[in-house]
Design an enzyme around this catalytic site. Structure first.
Site, PDB file in Angstrom:
ATOM      1  N   ASP A 145       0.832  -1.206   0.000  1.00  0.00           N
ATOM      2  CA  ASP A 145       0.000   0.000   0.000  1.00  0.00           C
ATOM      3  C   ASP A 145       0.871   1.261   0.000  1.00  0.00           C
ATOM      4  O   ASP A 145       1.649   1.478   0.939  1.00  0.00           O
ATOM      5  CB  ASP A 145      -0.886  -0.070   1.271  1.00  0.00           C
ATOM      6  CG  ASP A 145      -2.022   0.914   1.253  1.00  0.00           C
ATOM      7  OD1 ASP A 145      -2.044   1.793   0.382  1.00  0.00           O
ATOM      8  OD2 ASP A 145      -2.886   0.802   2.144  1.00  0.00           O
ATOM      9  N   ASP A 205     -10.453   4.323  -1.295  1.00  0.00           N
ATOM     10  CA  ASP A 205     -11.145   3.317  -0.474  1.00  0.00           C
ATOM     11  C   ASP A 205     -12.666   3.270  -0.669  1.00  0.00           C
ATOM     12  O   ASP A 205     -13.329   4.296  -0.776  1.00  0.00           O
ATOM     13  CB  ASP A 205     -10.874   3.581   1.015  1.00  0.00           C
ATOM     14  CG  ASP A 205      -9.420   3.335   1.365  1.00  0.00           C
ATOM     15  OD1 ASP A 205      -8.589   3.185   0.436  1.00  0.00           O
ATOM     16  OD2 ASP A 205      -9.109   3.285   2.563  1.00  0.00           O
TER      17      ASP A 205
HETATM   18  C1  GLA Z   1      -5.392   2.421   2.813  1.00  0.00           C
HETATM   19  C2  GLA Z   1      -5.943   1.281   1.954  1.00  0.00           C
HETATM   20  C3  GLA Z   1      -6.992   0.506   2.746  1.00  0.00           C
HETATM   21  C4  GLA Z   1      -6.354  -0.034   4.022  1.00  0.00           C
HETATM   22  C5  GLA Z   1      -5.744   1.105   4.837  1.00  0.00           C
HETATM   23  C6  GLA Z   1      -4.938   0.583   6.002  1.00  0.00           C
HETATM   24  O1  GLA Z   1      -6.371   3.371   3.075  1.00  0.00           O
HETATM   25  O2  GLA Z   1      -6.503   1.780   0.763  1.00  0.00           O
HETATM   26  O3  GLA Z   1      -7.514  -0.555   1.967  1.00  0.00           O
HETATM   27  O4  GLA Z   1      -5.373  -0.985   3.675  1.00  0.00           O
HETATM   28  O5  GLA Z   1      -4.872   1.900   4.033  1.00  0.00           O
HETATM   29  O6  GLA Z   1      -4.316   1.602   6.730  1.00  0.00           O
END
Ligand code: GLA
Length: 379
Positions: A145, A205
């Site tokens: 990520d 997200d």
């Molecule tokens: C980002 C990702 C999420 C999750 C969070 C965790 O926002 O897009 O899917 O993994 O980080 O902190």
């Protein structure tokens, strides 16, 4: 049946040629991920309970395999720089072994930056060491990520940064699904496969609200040429069962994700699930659309205001068709067979009701509730 030809679908992308083929993710990955429900509160016990649930409630039988720990498992590094889990995950090897003992696989999470999105320790400067550690513990999946990587890299370096971790994972010799998460920046679908990604997030997200889920899902139209066996567009994890949407909205979520050949990672608390949620998550006829071996991502074939028709050609010559109503009241939605390349009659089956609908000529119309969906197979 051979008269069904969905024209204008391109399978795979030539841009993907040369992507490392680790033999994983030949169909979109299925499993569970801790983030959407547990977020940073996740513990090893929650992960064990999810594995227990999948192994015993029919989900494993329906194809759910990966039990994925998201952010917030990380502790500090030891004197040799080796990453340690925090106190909520004291014995990572034991947890991995437990999940494997259920006949399931397990996933972990990190960031190419110094810190993860929740400000835990990232992999920056420790890529090789972390890949080795994940493999030693026995992990089968890594979600990587971007998060704080912006502080140390230019956005234009994303492909090389992701490839670095892919190569480190490949050197471990362990098949590990590589999940890119950088929210769709820089048209990742054009280069994700070439840096070894098995899936790449195409959006920011998701949340457990119809407006957010539907914008993400219906916006995937146009990305279909970039998905193929081994590498998939990822419109984010499922929210089915988290409580923020009604039954019809979750039916839309699951139908759309299946037509999109999206990864199906349940994001709810599997240990406390309503029967209605389990039945949405484990409908095998719907899952078969997502997991179809041809690996074609569906696309929109017709639209009339808030009413949409989507189609996904299948390996057996049939076509999955979704009738969607994004409007505020029940409405009839029609699929015209000519939009599928079908001339004359075709046999229809309702995949949510598990019911043959009969033979229809030229078109089929059904009333679809507000925010709801009908998923049919045309043969
Ligand atoms: C980002 C990702 C999420 C999750 C969070 C965790 O926002 O897009 O899917 O993994 O980080 O902190």
């Amino acid at each position: 049946m051979n008269k069904i030809m969905l024209i204008a679908f391109t399978v795979g992308s030539s841009l993907c040629a040369g992507a490392a083929d680790s033999g994983v993710a030949n169909t979109p990955p299925m499993g569970w991920n801790s983030w959407n429900h547990f977020a940073c509160k996740v513990t090893a016990d929650d992960v064990r309970a999810s594995a227990d649930a999948i192994a015993s409630n029919g989900m494993k039988d329906a194809g759910y395999v990966y039990v994925n720990i998201d952010d917030c498992w990380e502790g500090s590094r030891d004197e040799q720089g080796r990453i340690q889990p925090n106190q909520k995950f004291d014995d990572m090897k034991a947890l991995v072994d437990y999940v494997h003992s259920k006949g399931l696989k397990i996933g972990i999470y990190s960031s190419p930056g110094p810190k993860t999105c929740a400000k835990y320790e990232g992999s920056y400067g420790h890529e090789e060491q972390d890949a080795q550690q994940y493999a030693e513990w026995g992990f089968d999946y890594l979600k990587y990520d971007w998060c704080s990587a912006d502080k140390v890299y230019q956005q234009s370096q994303m492909p090389e940064v992701y490839k670095k971790m892919h190569d480190a994972l490949a050197r471990t010799g362990r098949p590990i699904v590589f999940s890119l998460c950088q929210y769709g920046y820089d048209r990742v679908w054009r280069w994700g496969a070439s840096v070894g990604g098995n899936l790449w997030r195409t959006t920011e997200d998701i949340s457990d609200h119809y407006d957010r889920m539907s914008v993400i899902g219906f916006d995937q139209d146009g990305l279909e040429s970039f998905a193929a066996p081994g590498h998939w567009n990822d419109p984010d994890m499922l929210e089915v069962g988290n409580g923020g949407m009604n039954h019809d909205e979750y039916i839309t979520h699951m139908s759309l994700w299946s037509l999109l050949a999206a990864p199906l990672l349940a994001g709810n608390d599997l240990s406390k699930m309503m029967p209605e949620t389990l039945s949405i998550l484990t409908n095998k006829e719907v899952i078969a659309i997502d997991q179809d071996t041809k690996g074609i991502q569906g696309r929109r074939i017709a639209r009339e205001g808030p009413l949409e028709v989507w189609a996904k050609p299948l390996a057996d010559g049939g076509v999955a068709v979704g009738l969607f109503n994004r409007g505020e009241s029940t409405n009839p939605v029609t699929v015209n067979f000519k939009d599928l390349g079908v001339h004359g009659s075709a046999k229809l089956r309702d995949l949510w009701k598990h019911k043959e609908l009969g033979s229809f000529k030229d078109s089929y119309t059904e009333e679809v509730p507000r925010h709801g969906a009908v998923l049919i197979k045309i043969q």
